[in-house]
Design an enzyme around this catalytic site. Sequence first.
Site, PDB file in Angstrom:
ATOM      1  N   LYS A  27      27.338 103.058 -26.152  1.00 10.84           N
ATOM      2  CA  LYS A  27      27.560 104.428 -26.636  1.00 10.84           C
ATOM      3  C   LYS A  27      26.227 105.080 -27.020  1.00 10.84           C
ATOM      4  O   LYS A  27      25.964 106.221 -26.623  1.00 10.84           O
ATOM      5  CB  LYS A  27      28.522 104.388 -27.831  1.00 10.84           C
ATOM      6  CG  LYS A  27      28.886 105.758 -28.381  1.00 10.84           C
ATOM      7  CD  LYS A  27      30.230 105.736 -29.071  1.00 10.84           C
ATOM      8  CE  LYS A  27      30.212 105.054 -30.419  1.00 10.84           C
ATOM      9  NZ  LYS A  27      29.463 105.801 -31.461  1.00 10.84           N
ATOM     10  N   SER A  28      25.402 104.376 -27.765  1.00  6.81           N
ATOM     11  CA  SER A  28      24.125 104.964 -28.203  1.00  6.81           C
ATOM     12  C   SER A  28      23.254 105.327 -27.001  1.00  6.81           C
ATOM     13  O   SER A  28      22.655 106.409 -26.953  1.00  6.81           O
ATOM     14  CB  SER A  28      23.365 103.962 -29.065  1.00  6.81           C
ATOM     15  OG  SER A  28      24.058 103.721 -30.255  1.00  6.81           O
ATOM     16  N   GLY A 100      29.505 111.393 -34.845  1.00  3.22           N
ATOM     17  CA  GLY A 100      28.354 111.577 -35.728  1.00  3.22           C
ATOM     18  C   GLY A 100      27.045 111.530 -34.955  1.00  3.22           C
ATOM     19  O   GLY A 100      26.097 112.260 -35.260  1.00  3.22           O
ATOM     20  N   ARG A 128      31.818 113.820 -43.239  1.00  3.39           N
ATOM     21  CA  ARG A 128      30.624 112.959 -43.275  1.00  3.39           C
ATOM     22  C   ARG A 128      29.380 113.733 -43.704  1.00  3.39           C
ATOM     23  O   ARG A 128      29.225 114.913 -43.375  1.00  3.39           O
ATOM     24  CB  ARG A 128      30.423 112.300 -41.905  1.00  3.39           C
ATOM     25  CG  ARG A 128      31.595 111.410 -41.533  1.00  3.39           C
ATOM     26  CD  ARG A 128      31.395 110.725 -40.219  1.00  3.39           C
ATOM     27  NE  ARG A 128      30.314 109.754 -40.260  1.00  3.39           N
ATOM     28  CZ  ARG A 128      29.883 109.081 -39.197  1.00  3.39           C
ATOM     29  NH1 ARG A 128      30.454 109.293 -38.018  1.00  3.39           N
ATOM     30  NH2 ARG A 128      28.898 108.218 -39.304  1.00  3.39           N
ATOM     31  N   GLN A 175      20.307 107.378 -36.568  1.00  2.21           N
ATOM     32  CA  GLN A 175      20.642 108.777 -36.255  1.00  2.21           C
ATOM     33  C   GLN A 175      19.645 109.728 -36.897  1.00  2.21           C
ATOM     34  O   GLN A 175      19.218 110.703 -36.272  1.00  2.21           O
ATOM     35  CB  GLN A 175      22.067 109.094 -36.720  1.00  2.21           C
ATOM     36  CG  GLN A 175      23.119 108.358 -35.903  1.00  2.21           C
ATOM     37  CD  GLN A 175      24.532 108.625 -36.356  1.00  2.21           C
ATOM     38  OE1 GLN A 175      24.754 109.307 -37.357  1.00  2.21           O
ATOM     39  NE2 GLN A 175      25.496 108.096 -35.631  1.00  2.21           N
ATOM     40  N   ASP A 326      27.677  98.453 -37.166  1.00  9.02           N
ATOM     41  CA  ASP A 326      29.007  98.878 -36.720  1.00  9.02           C
ATOM     42  C   ASP A 326      29.983  97.705 -36.573  1.00  9.02           C
ATOM     43  O   ASP A 326      31.153  97.918 -36.239  1.00  9.02           O
ATOM     44  CB  ASP A 326      28.903  99.609 -35.375  1.00  9.02           C
ATOM     45  CG  ASP A 326      28.232 100.970 -35.524  1.00  9.02           C
ATOM     46  OD1 ASP A 326      28.260 101.540 -36.633  1.00  9.02           O
ATOM     47  OD2 ASP A 326      27.682 101.467 -34.516  1.00  9.02           O
ATOM     48  N   LYS A 353      30.631 106.007 -42.695  1.00 13.65           N
ATOM     49  CA  LYS A 353      30.880 105.967 -41.250  1.00 13.65           C
ATOM     50  C   LYS A 353      32.115 106.819 -40.938  1.00 13.65           C
ATOM     51  O   LYS A 353      32.516 107.655 -41.740  1.00 13.65           O
ATOM     52  CB  LYS A 353      31.043 104.519 -40.791  1.00 13.65           C
ATOM     53  CG  LYS A 353      29.774 103.683 -40.963  1.00 13.65           C
ATOM     54  CD  LYS A 353      28.669 104.152 -40.048  1.00 13.65           C
ATOM     55  CE  LYS A 353      27.406 103.328 -40.223  1.00 13.65           C
ATOM     56  NZ  LYS A 353      26.267 103.898 -39.507  1.00 13.65           N
ATOM     57  N   ARG A 357      34.425 102.343 -44.478  1.00 18.62           N
ATOM     58  CA  ARG A 357      34.857 101.100 -43.837  1.00 18.62           C
ATOM     59  C   ARG A 357      34.994  99.933 -44.814  1.00 18.62           C
ATOM     60  O   ARG A 357      35.644  98.937 -44.482  1.00 18.62           O
ATOM     61  CB  ARG A 357      33.910 100.740 -42.681  1.00 18.62           C
ATOM     62  CG  ARG A 357      34.120 101.659 -41.493  1.00 18.62           C
ATOM     63  CD  ARG A 357      33.202 101.343 -40.325  1.00 18.62           C
ATOM     64  NE  ARG A 357      33.573 102.170 -39.176  1.00 18.62           N
ATOM     65  CZ  ARG A 357      32.786 102.385 -38.126  1.00 18.62           C
ATOM     66  NH1 ARG A 357      31.589 101.837 -38.067  1.00 18.62           N
ATOM     67  NH2 ARG A 357      33.212 103.139 -37.129  1.00 18.62           N
ATOM     68  N   ARG A 402      36.824 101.912 -34.800  1.00 19.99           N
ATOM     69  CA  ARG A 402      36.513 100.498 -35.048  1.00 19.99           C
ATOM     70  C   ARG A 402      37.508  99.864 -36.030  1.00 19.99           C
ATOM     71  O   ARG A 402      37.747  98.665 -35.994  1.00 19.99           O
ATOM     72  CB  ARG A 402      35.068 100.335 -35.511  1.00 19.99           C
ATOM     73  CG  ARG A 402      34.082 100.864 -34.476  1.00 19.99           C
ATOM     74  CD  ARG A 402      32.691 100.309 -34.580  1.00 19.99           C
ATOM     75  NE  ARG A 402      31.766 101.148 -33.825  1.00 19.99           N
ATOM     76  CZ  ARG A 402      31.596 101.117 -32.498  1.00 19.99           C
ATOM     77  NH1 ARG A 402      32.283 100.266 -31.768  1.00 19.99           N
ATOM     78  NH2 ARG A 402      30.752 101.938 -31.895  1.00 19.99           N
TER      79      ARG A 402
HETATM   80  C1  S3P Z   1      23.977 105.188 -33.983  1.00 26.88           C
HETATM   81  C2  S3P Z   1      23.479 104.831 -35.203  1.00 26.88           C
HETATM   82  C3  S3P Z   1      24.295 104.242 -36.288  1.00 26.88           C
HETATM   83  C4  S3P Z   1      25.653 103.749 -35.774  1.00 26.88           C
HETATM   84  C5  S3P Z   1      26.294 104.723 -34.839  1.00 26.88           C
HETATM   85  C6  S3P Z   1      25.390 105.000 -33.637  1.00 26.88           C
HETATM   86  C7  S3P Z   1      23.053 105.765 -32.985  1.00 26.88           C
HETATM   87  O1  S3P Z   1      24.534 105.236 -37.258  1.00 26.88           O
HETATM   88  O2  S3P Z   1      26.509 103.489 -36.858  1.00 26.88           O
HETATM   89  O3  S3P Z   1      27.528 104.210 -34.376  1.00 26.88           O
HETATM   90  O4  S3P Z   1      23.431 105.846 -31.786  1.00 26.88           O
HETATM   91  O5  S3P Z   1      21.938 106.140 -33.354  1.00 26.88           O
HETATM   92  P1  S3P Z   1      23.539 105.458 -38.519  1.00 26.88           P
HETATM   93  O6  S3P Z   1      22.280 106.008 -38.033  1.00 26.88           O
HETATM   94  O7  S3P Z   1      24.291 106.436 -39.400  1.00 26.88           O
HETATM   95  O8  S3P Z   1      23.406 104.102 -39.155  1.00 26.88           O
END
Ligand code: S3P
Length: 442
Positions: A27-28, A100, A128, A175, A326, A353, A357, A402
């Site tokens: 996903k990232s 997010g 959030r 993020q 995650d 999140k 969670r 999740r």
């Molecule tokens: C992500 C960073 C994480 C993760 C999210 C994806 C990303 O969040 O929990 O599912 O793709 O950069 P945080 O930066 O809030 O930890």
Amino acid sequence: MTDQTATPRSFSASVPLKGRIAIPGDKSISHRSLMLSALAVGESRVTGLLEGHDVLATAAAMRAMGATIERQDDGEWRIHGVGVGGLLQPREALDMGNSGTSTRLLMGLVASHPITTTFVGDASLSGRPMGRVIDPLSQMGADISASPGDRLPLMVRGLAPAIPLSYRLPMASAQVKSAVLLAGLNTPGITEVIEPVPTRDHSERMLKGFGADLTVELGADGTRYIRIRGEAELKPQTITVPGDPSSAAFFIVAALLVPGSDVTIANVGLNPTRAGLVEVLQQMGGDIELLDAREVGGEPVADLRVRHSALKGIAVDPAIVPSMVDEFPILFIAAALAEGRTVTTGLDELRVKESDRIAVMAAGLKAIGARVEETEDGLIIDGTGGAPLPGGATIAGHLDHRICMSFAVAGLASKAPVTIDDIAPVATSFPNFEQLLAGLQQ
Ligand code: S3P
């Protein structure tokens, strides 16, 4: 209040899971593939892109800001970028759905473009905190007006040229790091992010891959100094997205918990900033074998062979938290069936999140008969020693994919079925989760 559109789903004690599956793309990396391709000059091609709702929200947003993004019949995605600095003002609010990552990274991108953009999202996303990106992006000159509590809906009025910033991350968040680096892409001079605790490094790897001038210097205490020179020209790329370790996690734990299971999960990304769960489960006695270790799209990847194992509770080292941030919901399920006590600490970020969670997992685990105690920053779980959990409850998923998948896996190792009140959120990150599960139960 009952949600008329909810789709409940029950999961029951499972036959042994057997066979080989390939999980969807990371996903990232999928989000970043679309964003960076949309800013390159020319055509990029992406295979293995995750086609979940979150990533599709990013695709729609980049289209709304001028990029051409098309899916071919063979599953390859082709993206014609607008060039750094070339994002157009979208005509409508960008709907980020549940995502997010889309929201925070895109806020970074638009902050240094001369456009005004409104971000909206679903009930989970609208709860959030966005202050964590509003702070640095405002320092770079963006004018951001948010709903009370620094929440969505919010509006970003970008500034071009923006002001370069040196920013020390106040929390471990990829993020926030990525939002500042992406804002730095179209900012004159050097933008720096100082990262005391390392988090997933896909943005750094991919920005370099696209030709940005980005360096990472490691301080004596492990602090990372990430610097990007702005007003970059990104070159189009051909990208193969590796499988998502955060999606693989559900099948790794399912295979460990269901007696008689022997499952191979192909093409799992094992970037060290993401691979904490495998390490922790191995420490707990999980039989997880790494096969055919290789590189895909500049990321370490392997096939994982996972066999049913007797797990033992452990104290999870808080230093490993960012590399499995995650994966705690599904780790808690594994802990609930392990022998002895599992103690987790340092999980404050889990409270912000897609749901809280820590609280949501504690409530759900209690409802299915697990022994669990909630602390400020973690859970303490006393496992069954391998015996199935009682089950027989309906779990509130709180629009959190999740949470839904974690309790689905719990159902496979429970006496009475575990029902998820609404299975729909699973499609944000893992649209074929149920189909892959059914394939392993043949
Ligand atoms: C992500 C960073 C994480 C993760 C999210 C994806 C990303 O969040 O929990 O599912 O793709 O950069 P945080 O930066 O809030 O930890």
